[in-house]
Scaffold this active site. Sequence first.
Site, mmCIF file in Angstrom:
data_model
loop_
_atom_site.group_PDB
_atom_site.id
_atom_site.type_symbol
_atom_site.label_atom_id
_atom_site.label_comp_id
_atom_site.label_asym_id
_atom_site.label_seq_id
_atom_site.Cartn_x
_atom_site.Cartn_y
_atom_site.Cartn_z
ATOM 1 N N ARG A 12 0.824 -1.208 0.000
ATOM 2 C CA ARG A 12 0.000 0.000 0.000
ATOM 3 C C ARG A 12 0.863 1.266 0.000
ATOM 4 N NH1 ARG A 12 -3.604 3.761 3.212
ATOM 5 N NH2 ARG A 12 -5.250 4.151 1.690
ATOM 6 N N SER A 13 2.149 1.120 -0.004
ATOM 7 C CA SER A 13 3.044 2.272 0.073
ATOM 8 C C SER A 13 3.527 2.679 -1.314
ATOM 9 C CB SER A 13 4.254 1.929 0.950
ATOM 10 O OG SER A 13 5.309 2.824 0.728
ATOM 11 N N PRO A 14 3.167 3.886 -1.780
ATOM 12 C CA PRO A 14 3.698 4.323 -3.078
ATOM 13 C C PRO A 14 5.216 4.452 -3.064
ATOM 14 C CG PRO A 14 2.609 6.138 -1.931
ATOM 15 C CD PRO A 14 2.296 4.902 -1.162
ATOM 16 N N SER A 16 7.206 2.543 -1.424
ATOM 17 C CA SER A 16 7.746 1.193 -1.580
ATOM 18 C C SER A 16 7.833 0.829 -3.065
ATOM 19 C CB SER A 16 6.867 0.180 -0.836
ATOM 20 O OG SER A 16 7.026 0.274 0.560
#
EC number: 5.99.1.4
Length: 217
Positions: A12-14, A16
């Site tokens: 869910r981490s952009p 990442s």
Amino acid sequence: MTLAYDLYWSFRSPYSYMITHRLTALEREFDVVGNIRPVYPLAVRTPEFFETRDPLWFSYFMQDIHREAAFLGLPFRWPIPDPVKMDFATRTYPKEQPHIHRLTHLGVAAAELGRGLPFLTQVSHLIWSGEVDNWHEGDHLARATERAGLDWAALSAIADQEADRLATIVEASQVAQRTAGHYGVPMIAFNGEAFFGQDRFDQFKWRLEQQGLKART
């Protein structure tokens, strides 16, 4: 000697998503390997984190992710659907989540099969690049998995049949992540030092070079 690092990472981490292509290039060019440890996003494990943020935190975040993706030359759009179900009006997250737990478990299973980073790279591109809508439907995930060098049916079976075991691994990684020095993603732990954020990649590589990073032959 092959250098090794731990990667704590969320679907869910952009940010990442934004680091995966650089880690892929790093491992392709140099004798270094990551221990891939997918974790649940803060929105799932500690949703109260967002309840206490100043409103400017969110508006700046939304500005920054688009700017950073453009700076890095990466295609980018907020996912359809969001990997974490969220009520944007209240910025709250329901307990029942249709996507993120299984995605994370697939990532853990891929790491166990030795294809963790390729899987994260391919699937995060699918989710965040904006090249497709409804990334969770049809054969999108299957094709991304195949591009990562894995069999979708076999990986899905592991995620579905061993969900409890995989969840235990994720929870252990979340404890290890905090012990290593931070709670956010992406976070790299190397040689007793934490590097939080995709913008710490160059510092991470600098540390690797200090420890004798060598090009692959």
